[in-house]
Design a protein around this motif. Sequence first.
Motif, PDB file in Angstrom:
ATOM      1  N   GLY A   1      27.647   0.974   9.756  1.00 43.52           N
ATOM      2  CA  GLY A   1      26.750   0.618   8.665  1.00 43.52           C
ATOM      3  C   GLY A   1      26.237   1.799   7.862  1.00 43.52           C
ATOM      4  N   VAL A   2      27.024   2.865   7.809  1.00 44.15           N
ATOM      5  CA  VAL A   2      26.644   4.066   7.050  1.00 44.15           C
ATOM      6  C   VAL A   2      27.528   4.182   5.814  1.00 44.15           C
ATOM      7  N   GLN A   3      26.920   4.452   4.686  1.00 47.41           N
ATOM      8  CA  GLN A   3      27.644   4.640   3.432  1.00 47.41           C
ATOM      9  C   GLN A   3      27.342   6.037   2.878  1.00 47.41           C
ATOM     10  N   PHE A   4      28.365   6.814   2.662  1.00 44.91           N
ATOM     11  CA  PHE A   4      28.203   8.115   2.013  1.00 44.91           C
ATOM     12  C   PHE A   4      28.356   7.932   0.504  1.00 44.91           C
ATOM     13  N   LEU A   5      27.585   8.692  -0.254  1.00 47.83           N
ATOM     14  CA  LEU A   5      27.642   8.638  -1.711  1.00 47.83           C
ATOM     15  C   LEU A   5      27.390  10.043  -2.255  1.00 47.83           C
ATOM     16  N   GLY A   6      28.298  10.529  -3.085  1.00 47.26           N
ATOM     17  CA  GLY A   6      28.122  11.845  -3.675  1.00 47.26           C
ATOM     18  C   GLY A   6      27.452  11.765  -5.041  1.00 47.26           C
ATOM     19  N   ILE A   7      26.840  12.872  -5.430  1.00 48.26           N
ATOM     20  CA  ILE A   7      26.385  13.060  -6.810  1.00 48.26           C
ATOM     21  C   ILE A   7      27.020  14.353  -7.294  1.00 48.26           C
ATOM     22  N   ASN A   8      27.989  14.225  -8.154  1.00 44.99           N
ATOM     23  CA  ASN A   8      28.659  15.401  -8.696  1.00 44.99           C
ATOM     24  C   ASN A   8      27.870  15.920  -9.890  1.00 44.99           C
ATOM     25  N   THR A   9      27.476  17.187  -9.846  1.00 44.75           N
ATOM     26  CA  THR A   9      26.644  17.737 -10.909  1.00 44.75           C
ATOM     27  C   THR A   9      27.199  19.041 -11.462  1.00 44.75           C
ATOM     28  N   ARG A  10      26.900  19.283 -12.740  1.00 41.50           N
ATOM     29  CA  ARG A  10      27.253  20.512 -13.459  1.00 41.50           C
ATOM     30  C   ARG A  10      28.749  20.721 -13.645  1.00 41.50           C
ATOM     31  N   ASP A  11      29.545  19.726 -13.365  1.00 41.98           N
ATOM     32  CA  ASP A  11      30.951  19.751 -13.773  1.00 41.98           C
ATOM     33  C   ASP A  11      31.009  19.108 -15.150  1.00 41.98           C
ATOM     34  N   THR A  12      31.342  19.872 -16.165  1.00 46.20           N
ATOM     35  CA  THR A  12      31.319  19.349 -17.531  1.00 46.20           C
ATOM     36  C   THR A  12      32.482  18.418 -17.829  1.00 46.20           C
ATOM     37  N   ASP A  13      33.424  18.338 -16.923  1.00 42.15           N
ATOM     38  CA  ASP A  13      34.573  17.448 -17.064  1.00 42.15           C
ATOM     39  C   ASP A  13      34.858  16.835 -15.700  1.00 42.15           C
ATOM     40  N   LYS A  14      35.358  15.612 -15.683  1.00 44.66           N
ATOM     41  CA  LYS A  14      35.626  14.940 -14.415  1.00 44.66           C
ATOM     42  C   LYS A  14      36.858  15.482 -13.685  1.00 44.66           C
ATOM     43  N   THR A  15      37.755  16.129 -14.407  1.00 43.08           N
ATOM     44  CA  THR A  15      39.025  16.557 -13.818  1.00 43.08           C
ATOM     45  C   THR A  15      38.848  17.455 -12.594  1.00 43.08           C
ATOM     46  N   PRO A  16      38.055  18.539 -12.665  1.00 43.29           N
ATOM     47  CA  PRO A  16      37.887  19.363 -11.460  1.00 43.29           C
ATOM     48  C   PRO A  16      37.184  18.637 -10.332  1.00 43.29           C
ATOM     49  N   ALA A  17      36.307  17.703 -10.668  1.00 46.53           N
ATOM     50  CA  ALA A  17      35.618  16.920  -9.641  1.00 46.53           C
ATOM     51  C   ALA A  17      36.606  16.037  -8.879  1.00 46.53           C
ATOM     52  N   VAL A  18      37.479  15.374  -9.614  1.00 45.06           N
ATOM     53  CA  VAL A  18      38.487  14.512  -8.992  1.00 45.06           C
ATOM     54  C   VAL A  18      39.447  15.350  -8.141  1.00 45.06           C
ATOM     55  N   SER A  19      39.838  16.515  -8.636  1.00 48.02           N
ATOM     56  CA  SER A  19      40.722  17.407  -7.875  1.00 48.02           C
ATOM     57  C   SER A  19      40.075  17.839  -6.570  1.00 48.02           C
ATOM     58  N   PHE A  20      38.775  18.125  -6.624  1.00 47.48           N
ATOM     59  CA  PHE A  20      38.016  18.503  -5.440  1.00 47.48           C
ATOM     60  C   PHE A  20      38.054  17.377  -4.404  1.00 47.48           C
ATOM     61  N   GLU A  21      37.809  16.146  -4.857  1.00 43.27           N
ATOM     62  CA  GLU A  21      37.796  15.001  -3.950  1.00 43.27           C
ATOM     63  C   GLU A  21      39.169  14.756  -3.335  1.00 43.27           C
ATOM     64  N   GLU A  22      40.204  14.927  -4.124  1.00 36.69           N
ATOM     65  CA  GLU A  22      41.555  14.728  -3.616  1.00 36.69           C
ATOM     66  C   GLU A  22      41.924  15.811  -2.610  1.00 36.69           C
ATOM     67  N   GLU A  23      41.566  17.051  -2.934  1.00 33.66           N
ATOM     68  CA  GLU A  23      41.892  18.174  -2.048  1.00 33.66           C
ATOM     69  C   GLU A  23      41.244  18.018  -0.678  1.00 33.66           C
ATOM     70  N   HIS A  24      40.001  17.553  -0.670  1.00 35.87           N
ATOM     71  CA  HIS A  24      39.265  17.446   0.591  1.00 35.87           C
ATOM     72  C   HIS A  24      39.301  16.045   1.196  1.00 35.87           C
ATOM     73  N   LYS A  25      40.101  15.171   0.580  1.00 31.64           N
ATOM     74  CA  LYS A  25      40.278  13.801   1.097  1.00 31.64           C
ATOM     75  C   LYS A  25      38.933  13.092   1.301  1.00 31.64           C
ATOM     76  N   ILE A  26      38.095  13.150   0.284  1.00 28.85           N
ATOM     77  CA  ILE A  26      36.784  12.520   0.344  1.00 28.85           C
ATOM     78  C   ILE A  26      36.963  10.998   0.267  1.00 28.85           C
ATOM     79  N   PRO A  27      36.505  10.243   1.277  1.00 26.08           N
ATOM     80  CA  PRO A  27      36.779   8.803   1.332  1.00 26.08           C
ATOM     81  C   PRO A  27      35.715   7.916   0.693  1.00 26.08           C
ATOM     82  N   TYR A  28      34.753   8.503   0.005  1.00 31.49           N
ATOM     83  CA  TYR A  28      33.649   7.734  -0.579  1.00 31.49           C
ATOM     84  C   TYR A  28      33.455   8.123  -2.045  1.00 31.49           C
ATOM     85  N   PRO A  29      32.769   7.290  -2.814  1.00 30.25           N
ATOM     86  CA  PRO A  29      32.611   7.554  -4.255  1.00 30.25           C
ATOM     87  C   PRO A  29      31.519   8.581  -4.546  1.00 30.25           C
TER      88      PRO A  29
END
Length: 203
Positions: free
Chosen positions: A116-144
Amino acid sequence: MSACRSRRTGRRRLVLFAAGAAAASLTLSACGEGTSGGSAQTRFVQGKNGIATVPKADRQPAPELSAETTTGTKKLSLADFKGKVIVVNVWGSWCGPCSAEAPNFAQVANETKSKGVQFLGINTRDTDKTPAVSFEEEHKIPYPSLYDPEGKLMLRFPKGSLNPQSVPSTLAIDRHGKIAARSLGPLTAADLHKMIDPLIAEK
């Protein structure tokens, strides 16, 4: 040397000292400090491991957090996970400590999902979503993650609560939607369990 020149030299040294002290304080922070204010009235207990916790009776409600995710245009809200223990991690793709702790978050998110635990990120100071998405893919982040390039979501936390004040910051929210714990800085998997496991056990 004249008295005037001596005073000017003294002032220059004072300015240089102040600038150096300011630079040192920034170096001591993690990746960056937010603009959320704290309060001397916050009733939390600072643990030896750097995790601050709040007694159940003194916890404050978490604010409404809603934004597009890093991977889409559909809005996601903290309220979507009502009734769950929620772990909110503030991060940026540009942040070294965020990258170091990311595998620990992925691991513990997978370990505690069935509890019953939900992880949720807040991505900040990335002026574009592309590096954020790459970060999540690289580290296999399973939550939004909510996309918050200007850090506006960090400002929604109430004054006097355990609010995020640096990047990375991590908050644990209990099943009743109240802020129960906070850490400023990167976390190990063991640290995360210390934050989460007591909340899982709460009735």
